[in-house]
Design a protein around this motif. Structure first.
Motif, PDB file in Angstrom:
ATOM      1  N   SER A  70       0.613  -1.124  -0.068  1.00 56.97           N
ATOM      2  CA  SER A  70      -0.095  -0.061   0.000  1.00 56.97           C
ATOM      3  C   SER A  70       0.794   1.187  -0.251  1.00 56.97           C
ATOM      4  O   SER A  70       0.359   2.522  -0.449  1.00 56.97           O
ATOM      5  N   GLN A  71       2.161   1.047   0.300  1.00 55.48           N
ATOM      6  CA  GLN A  71       2.958   2.437   0.510  1.00 55.48           C
ATOM      7  C   GLN A  71       4.192   2.168  -0.678  1.00 55.48           C
ATOM      8  O   GLN A  71       4.496   1.393  -0.770  1.00 55.48           O
ATOM      9  N   PRO A  72       4.255   3.366  -1.379  1.00 57.50           N
ATOM     10  CA  PRO A  72       5.393   3.374  -2.387  1.00 57.50           C
ATOM     11  C   PRO A  72       6.822   2.843  -1.736  1.00 57.50           C
ATOM     12  O   PRO A  72       7.549   2.128  -2.509  1.00 57.50           O
ATOM     13  N   ALA A  73       7.110   3.236  -0.803  1.00 59.57           N
ATOM     14  CA  ALA A  73       8.399   2.984  -0.133  1.00 59.57           C
ATOM     15  C   ALA A  73       8.612   1.480   0.023  1.00 59.57           C
ATOM     16  O   ALA A  73       9.813   0.925   0.153  1.00 59.57           O
ATOM     17  N   ASP A  74       7.463   0.773  -0.046  1.00 59.38           N
ATOM     18  CA  ASP A  74       7.537  -0.712   0.206  1.00 59.38           C
ATOM     19  C   ASP A  74       7.439  -1.483  -0.923  1.00 59.38           C
ATOM     20  O   ASP A  74       7.698  -2.725  -1.040  1.00 59.38           O
ATOM     21  N   LEU A  75       7.551  -0.956  -2.181  1.00 60.83           N
ATOM     22  CA  LEU A  75       7.389  -1.362  -3.673  1.00 60.83           C
ATOM     23  C   LEU A  75       8.558  -2.079  -3.707  1.00 60.83           C
ATOM     24  O   LEU A  75       9.842  -1.700  -3.162  1.00 60.83           O
ATOM     25  N   PRO A  76       8.693  -3.379  -4.279  1.00 59.63           N
ATOM     26  CA  PRO A  76      10.256  -4.406  -4.242  1.00 59.63           C
ATOM     27  C   PRO A  76      11.203  -3.595  -5.105  1.00 59.63           C
ATOM     28  O   PRO A  76      10.846  -2.939  -6.288  1.00 59.63           O
ATOM     29  N   VAL A  77      12.152  -3.761  -4.787  1.00 58.45           N
ATOM     30  CA  VAL A  77      13.466  -3.346  -5.654  1.00 58.45           C
ATOM     31  C   VAL A  77      13.511  -4.280  -6.706  1.00 58.45           C
ATOM     32  O   VAL A  77      13.268  -5.596  -6.508  1.00 58.45           O
ATOM     33  N   ARG A  78      13.863  -3.569  -7.702  1.00 58.83           N
ATOM     34  CA  ARG A  78      13.928  -4.430  -9.177  1.00 58.83           C
ATOM     35  C   ARG A  78      15.092  -5.447  -8.868  1.00 58.83           C
ATOM     36  O   ARG A  78      16.138  -5.159  -8.815  1.00 58.83           O
ATOM     37  N   GLU A  79      14.573  -6.681  -9.113  1.00 57.99           N
ATOM     38  CA  GLU A  79      15.558  -7.757  -8.946  1.00 57.99           C
ATOM     39  C   GLU A  79      15.523  -8.638 -10.379  1.00 57.99           C
ATOM     40  O   GLU A  79      16.429  -9.493 -10.477  1.00 57.99           O
ATOM     41  N   SER A  80      14.309  -8.525 -10.973  1.00 58.63           N
ATOM     42  CA  SER A  80      13.976  -9.533 -12.085  1.00 58.63           C
ATOM     43  C   SER A  80      14.754  -8.794 -13.531  1.00 58.63           C
ATOM     44  O   SER A  80      14.722  -7.538 -13.358  1.00 58.63           O
ATOM     45  N   ALA A  81      14.844  -9.584 -14.459  1.00 54.85           N
ATOM     46  CA  ALA A  81      15.369  -9.028 -15.739  1.00 54.85           C
ATOM     47  C   ALA A  81      14.354  -8.156 -16.332  1.00 54.85           C
ATOM     48  O   ALA A  81      14.537  -7.288 -17.235  1.00 54.85           O
ATOM     49  N   SER A  82      13.054  -8.458 -16.199  1.00 55.93           N
ATOM     50  CA  SER A  82      11.841  -7.769 -16.844  1.00 55.93           C
ATOM     51  C   SER A  82      10.732  -7.711 -15.830  1.00 55.93           C
ATOM     52  O   SER A  82      10.469  -8.605 -15.041  1.00 55.93           O
ATOM     53  N   ARG A  83      10.045  -6.699 -15.932  1.00 58.50           N
ATOM     54  CA  ARG A  83       8.644  -6.475 -14.885  1.00 58.50           C
ATOM     55  C   ARG A  83       7.823  -5.876 -15.827  1.00 58.50           C
ATOM     56  O   ARG A  83       7.792  -4.906 -16.495  1.00 58.50           O
ATOM     57  N   GLY A  84       6.494  -6.527 -15.815  1.00 56.30           N
ATOM     58  CA  GLY A  84       5.210  -6.104 -16.475  1.00 56.30           C
ATOM     59  C   GLY A  84       4.148  -5.628 -15.592  1.00 56.30           C
ATOM     60  O   GLY A  84       4.365  -5.845 -14.299  1.00 56.30           O
ATOM     61  N   LEU A  85       3.671  -4.343 -15.732  1.00 55.78           N
ATOM     62  CA  LEU A  85       2.513  -4.158 -15.045  1.00 55.78           C
ATOM     63  C   LEU A  85       1.197  -3.965 -15.731  1.00 55.78           C
ATOM     64  O   LEU A  85       1.035  -3.685 -16.776  1.00 55.78           O
ATOM     65  N   VAL A  86       0.101  -4.534 -14.833  1.00 51.84           N
ATOM     66  CA  VAL A  86      -1.260  -4.397 -15.289  1.00 51.84           C
ATOM     67  C   VAL A  86      -1.982  -3.302 -14.502  1.00 51.84           C
ATOM     68  O   VAL A  86      -2.363  -3.722 -13.214  1.00 51.84           O
ATOM     69  N   PRO A  87      -2.248  -2.119 -14.922  1.00 51.14           N
ATOM     70  CA  PRO A  87      -2.954  -1.017 -14.341  1.00 51.14           C
ATOM     71  C   PRO A  87      -4.618  -1.317 -14.301  1.00 51.14           C
ATOM     72  O   PRO A  87      -5.198  -1.659 -15.316  1.00 51.14           O
TER      73      PRO A  87
END
Length: 276
Positions: free
Chosen positions: A5-22
């Protein structure tokens, strides 16, 4: 399923690719198809669930829009989501928030932009914020909201946001009704009649294939819409697939778009009607 729920808790990028479904939540099969597509093309899939107040005008259904986070989390996980971002309006738009993203020109002046003033500013603002927070490589949008898809493509390119926009075809019910979270508003009597949008689009496509002009094809669709008196159309048009300008002659990918209202709900739909 991890819900953040908080932006500060969003995962640090570790994967080679990240998809987003808004999404705005209350997931249906159309959303799940977006998530499955994202899962097939990325190592990590974020799903945002946020009913965005900036997209809703006066008298629209912001407060009554269907919400069920627990249900959505189960469905998102089953489709391959890695985690959910579910911020509150206060987190996305804190006190003093004063910046919005505006897409000008013909792309937002007609159709939904004309009937829902400020709607696309709300879409552009929240999607830009989500891109900046989640940092995806790709973002997945359904073709049902076809004008929205073109608006997102426009500001993503104009602002050099560096996100690939991936369109996903409309998912329909067996009788042709486009899947939508707002379909739950339809009464038992309205539900079978709501296929009139799909049937009107089919009539436009069939007229085009018989050699009709765009204007004649629209007339064929309008006759279908008129067969359901309780449906009040806002528009039915044949448009350019990129600019959404009305067409007087056919171009590859020409799209028929339709919108209107039953007493309980407003619906939109579209279909490619010329593929030559």
């Amino acid at each position: 399923m991890r819900i953040i729920s908080q932006p500060a808790d969003l995962p640090v990028r570790e994967s080679a690719s990240r998809g987003l479904v808004p999404t705005m939540g209350y997931l249906h099969e159309g959303h799940l198809e977006l998530i499955r597509r994202a899962a097939a093309e990325n190592e990590e899939v974020a799903v945002s669930i946020f009913v965005n107040p900036l997209q809703f005008g006066p008298g629209e259904d912001y407060r009554t829009y269907p919400r069920d986070l627990e249900r959505d989390a189960r469905l998102a996980e089953s489709a391959g989501a890695s985690w959910i971002f579910h911020p509150s309006p206060e987190v996305m738009y804190p006190p003093g928030f004063a910046t919005t993203v505006h897409v000008g020109g013909p792309l937002t002046e007609r159709w939904e932009g004309e009937r829902r003033p400020g709607h696309f500013d709300g879409v552009a603002t929240v999607v830009t914020k989500l891109f900046n927070l989640v940092r995806p490589d790709r973002a997945y949008f359904g073709e049902k909201d076809f004008q929205q898809l073109q608006v997102v493509r426009r500001f993503t390119a104009d602002l050099n946001l560096g996100v690939e926009i991936v369109p996903v075809p409309i998912v329909r019910e067996p009788d042709g009704l486009a899947r939508s979270s707002r379909n739950v508003y339809l009464t038992a009597e309205e539900r079978p009649r709501a296929t009139v949008l799909y049937r009107a689009l089919l009539a436009v496509r069939e007229a085009a294939r018989r050699g009709a002009s765009p204007a004649e094809a629209v007339e064929a669709g309008e006759k279908v819409l008129a067969s359901v008196p309780e449906f009040v159309p806002d528009y039915l048009a044949v448009v350019h697939p990129g600019t959404l300008e009305p067409l007087s002659s056919w171009v590859p990918g020409a799209r028929a778009i339709v919108a209107g209202r039953f007493p309980t709900v407003r619906l939109i739909d579209n279909m490619e009607v010329w593929d030559r």
